[in-house]
Design a protein around this motif. Structure first.
Motif, PDB file in Angstrom:
ATOM      1  N   ASN A  19      65.957 -19.041  80.143  1.00  0.00           N
ATOM      2  CA  ASN A  19      64.619 -19.037  81.179  1.00  0.00           C
ATOM      3  C   ASN A  19      65.330 -17.484  81.105  1.00  0.00           C
ATOM      4  O   ASN A  19      66.229 -17.008  82.208  1.00  0.00           O
ATOM      5  CB  ASN A  19      63.798 -19.351  82.480  1.00  0.00           C
ATOM      6  N   MET A  20      64.039 -16.381  80.233  1.00  0.00           N
ATOM      7  CA  MET A  20      64.989 -14.725  80.417  1.00  0.00           C
ATOM      8  C   MET A  20      63.605 -14.162  81.053  1.00  0.00           C
ATOM      9  O   MET A  20      62.174 -14.392  80.977  1.00  0.00           O
ATOM     10  CB  MET A  20      65.200 -14.786  79.446  1.00  0.00           C
ATOM     11  N   ASP A  21      63.890 -13.310  81.672  1.00  0.00           N
ATOM     12  CA  ASP A  21      63.140 -11.752  82.736  1.00  0.00           C
ATOM     13  C   ASP A  21      64.267 -11.077  82.400  1.00  0.00           C
ATOM     14  O   ASP A  21      65.320 -10.560  82.005  1.00  0.00           O
ATOM     15  CB  ASP A  21      62.638 -12.290  84.344  1.00  0.00           C
ATOM     16  N   ALA A  22      63.520  -9.620  82.995  1.00  0.00           N
ATOM     17  CA  ALA A  22      64.105  -8.609  83.014  1.00  0.00           C
ATOM     18  C   ALA A  22      65.494  -8.851  83.691  1.00  0.00           C
ATOM     19  O   ALA A  22      66.899  -7.787  83.736  1.00  0.00           O
ATOM     20  CB  ALA A  22      63.646  -6.818  83.334  1.00  0.00           C
ATOM     21  N   GLY A  57      53.707 -13.738  90.909  1.00  0.00           N
ATOM     22  CA  GLY A  57      54.623 -12.520  90.986  1.00  0.00           C
ATOM     23  C   GLY A  57      55.559 -12.755  90.895  1.00  0.00           C
ATOM     24  O   GLY A  57      56.325 -12.110  91.480  1.00  0.00           O
ATOM     25  N   LYS A  58      56.251 -13.590  90.260  1.00  0.00           N
ATOM     26  CA  LYS A  58      57.587 -14.845  90.632  1.00  0.00           C
ATOM     27  C   LYS A  58      58.381 -13.754  89.428  1.00  0.00           C
ATOM     28  O   LYS A  58      59.833 -14.101  90.021  1.00  0.00           O
ATOM     29  CB  LYS A  58      57.594 -15.665  90.969  1.00  0.00           C
ATOM     30  N   ILE A  59      58.173 -13.624  88.464  1.00  0.00           N
ATOM     31  CA  ILE A  59      58.845 -13.292  87.123  1.00  0.00           C
ATOM     32  C   ILE A  59      59.303 -11.179  86.970  1.00  0.00           C
ATOM     33  O   ILE A  59      58.731 -10.955  87.614  1.00  0.00           O
ATOM     34  CB  ILE A  59      58.110 -12.912  85.758  1.00  0.00           C
ATOM     35  N   HIS A  60      59.743 -10.967  86.636  1.00  0.00           N
ATOM     36  CA  HIS A  60      60.647 -10.050  86.891  1.00  0.00           C
ATOM     37  C   HIS A  60      60.347  -9.410  85.138  1.00  0.00           C
ATOM     38  O   HIS A  60      61.240  -9.796  84.905  1.00  0.00           O
ATOM     39  CB  HIS A  60      62.217  -9.480  87.245  1.00  0.00           C
ATOM     40  N   ARG A  61      59.454  -8.163  85.223  1.00  0.00           N
ATOM     41  CA  ARG A  61      59.348  -8.073  83.201  1.00  0.00           C
ATOM     42  C   ARG A  61      59.254  -7.164  83.054  1.00  0.00           C
ATOM     43  O   ARG A  61      60.037  -6.349  84.035  1.00  0.00           O
ATOM     44  CB  ARG A  61      57.055  -7.792  82.914  1.00  0.00           C
ATOM     45  N   HIS A  62      60.045  -6.718  82.263  1.00  0.00           N
ATOM     46  CA  HIS A  62      60.492  -5.355  81.378  1.00  0.00           C
ATOM     47  C   HIS A  62      59.995  -3.955  81.593  1.00  0.00           C
ATOM     48  O   HIS A  62      58.485  -4.520  81.621  1.00  0.00           O
ATOM     49  CB  HIS A  62      61.491  -5.664  79.983  1.00  0.00           C
ATOM     50  N   GLU A  63      60.494  -3.117  81.655  1.00  0.00           N
ATOM     51  CA  GLU A  63      59.719  -1.927  81.776  1.00  0.00           C
ATOM     52  C   GLU A  63      58.570  -1.472  80.624  1.00  0.00           C
ATOM     53  O   GLU A  63      57.669  -1.349  81.236  1.00  0.00           O
ATOM     54  CB  GLU A  63      60.916  -0.852  81.986  1.00  0.00           C
ATOM     55  N   ASP A  65      57.301  -3.565  76.317  1.00  0.00           N
ATOM     56  CA  ASP A  65      57.182  -4.970  76.125  1.00  0.00           C
ATOM     57  C   ASP A  65      58.252  -4.782  74.594  1.00  0.00           C
ATOM     58  O   ASP A  65      58.967  -5.661  74.342  1.00  0.00           O
ATOM     59  CB  ASP A  65      55.904  -4.912  75.169  1.00  0.00           C
ATOM     60  N   GLN A  66      58.789  -3.434  73.978  1.00  0.00           N
ATOM     61  CA  GLN A  66      60.100  -3.092  73.479  1.00  0.00           C
ATOM     62  C   GLN A  66      60.965  -3.819  74.273  1.00  0.00           C
ATOM     63  O   GLN A  66      61.666  -3.912  73.873  1.00  0.00           O
ATOM     64  CB  GLN A  66      59.152  -1.770  73.212  1.00  0.00           C
ATOM     65  N   GLN A  67      61.491  -3.409  75.181  1.00  0.00           N
ATOM     66  CA  GLN A  67      61.813  -3.462  75.801  1.00  0.00           C
ATOM     67  C   GLN A  67      62.513  -5.116  75.662  1.00  0.00           C
ATOM     68  O   GLN A  67      63.529  -5.824  75.634  1.00  0.00           O
ATOM     69  CB  GLN A  67      62.625  -2.951  77.190  1.00  0.00           C
ATOM     70  N   ALA A  68      61.344  -6.311  76.024  1.00  0.00           N
ATOM     71  CA  ALA A  68      61.806  -7.026  76.203  1.00  0.00           C
ATOM     72  C   ALA A  68      61.477  -7.991  74.994  1.00  0.00           C
ATOM     73  O   ALA A  68      62.840  -8.969  74.765  1.00  0.00           O
ATOM     74  CB  ALA A  68      60.147  -7.390  77.126  1.00  0.00           C
ATOM     75  N   GLU A  69      61.506  -7.211  73.645  1.00  0.00           N
ATOM     76  CA  GLU A  69      61.685  -7.976  72.939  1.00  0.00           C
ATOM     77  C   GLU A  69      62.804  -7.507  72.701  1.00  0.00           C
ATOM     78  O   GLU A  69      63.556  -8.390  71.970  1.00  0.00           O
ATOM     79  CB  GLU A  69      60.992  -7.225  71.981  1.00  0.00           C
ATOM     80  N   GLU A  70      63.225  -6.829  72.170  1.00  0.00           N
ATOM     81  CA  GLU A  70      64.947  -6.446  71.948  1.00  0.00           C
ATOM     82  C   GLU A  70      65.870  -6.998  72.567  1.00  0.00           C
ATOM     83  O   GLU A  70      66.683  -7.544  71.855  1.00  0.00           O
ATOM     84  CB  GLU A  70      64.660  -4.715  72.429  1.00  0.00           C
ATOM     85  N   ALA A  71      65.538  -7.116  74.262  1.00  0.00           N
ATOM     86  CA  ALA A  71      66.135  -8.219  75.237  1.00  0.00           C
ATOM     87  C   ALA A  71      66.469  -9.422  74.283  1.00  0.00           C
ATOM     88  O   ALA A  71      67.431 -10.384  74.417  1.00  0.00           O
ATOM     89  CB  ALA A  71      66.352  -8.159  76.432  1.00  0.00           C
TER      90      ALA A  71
END
Ligand code: SF4
Length: 201
Positions: A19-22, A57-63, A65-71
């Motif tokens: 389970n991944m978040d930022a 409100g419990k998930i820390h999103r990447h700043e 979408d591009q950062q999230a897709e890269e991670a």
């Protein structure tokens, strides 16, 4: 890790869900090193990565979408290079349900005997109880309603997509990032299927 080893030793196939978040993407990359060191060569263990959605409100999103897709891509590629990435084949039919909420073969049973369709709505959308066969069919019908947004018109995932309109994950419509990751995964599967076909023909 010890429990996973015990299951593998007993011949039980294990899937590890990351389970991944930022906040934890870097930790998960390091965790893959530990998994590799311990389980490399195991053919009944696989891994899949879930990029978590905003949820209460419990998930820390990447700043971005591009950062999230890269991670996500870094984790996926690493698991793939380890030979442990879970591979689902290309779908060969139309999905008829999304999860237990729209599956008539499933019910969520609460400790007091009430039943519903989704554990996230155990108080709000009870459909009946275990002592009676009667169910609130209006609620059950509502659970089966697919999400429908303007983007569905030309989405590569339609008609395989079975996102549910009542699902909390889809509260704000169809998440662009989730859609993009799924479309990329679909493209990869199509390419792989093509390469297998070329190899075998
Ligand atoms: S992923 Fe989103 S846009 Fe695509 S078909 Fe499903 S609900 Fe519609």
């Amino acid at each position: 890790m010890g429990n996973i080893q015990s299951a593998l030793d007993a011949g039980i196939a294990v899937t590890i869900r990351l389970n991944m978040d930022a906040r934890n993407a870097g930790d998960l990359l390091r965790l893959l090193d530990d998994v590799k060191a311990r389980f490399e060569g195991c053919d009944n263990l696989d891994i899949y990565i879930a990029l978590l959605h905003e949820f209460e409100g419990k998930i820390h999103r990447h700043e971005t979408d591009q950062q999230a897709e890269e991670a996500y891509g870094l984790l996926r590629d690493k698991a793939e290079a380890m030979g442990m990435l879970r591979r689902k084949p290309l779908p060969d039919g139309i999905a008829i349900n999304s999860c237990m909420a729209d599956n008539d073969a499933c019910e969520t049973i609460l400790p007091d005997g009430r039943v519903g369709r989704c554990e996230h709505f155990s108080e709000a959308m009870v459909t009946g109880d275990i002592w009676n066969d009667a169910r609130d069919t209006a609620v059950e019908t509502n659970w089966r309603k697919p999400l429908s947004v303007p983007e569905c018109e030309d989405c590569a995932l339609y008609p395989q997509c079975r996102k549910l309109s009542l699902c909390e994950w889809n509260r704000d419509g169809c998440d662009r990032l989730d859609r993009s990751i799924k479309i990329n995964d679909l493209k990869r599967k199509m390419l792989e299927a093509y390469h297998v076909y070329k190899k075998e023909s």
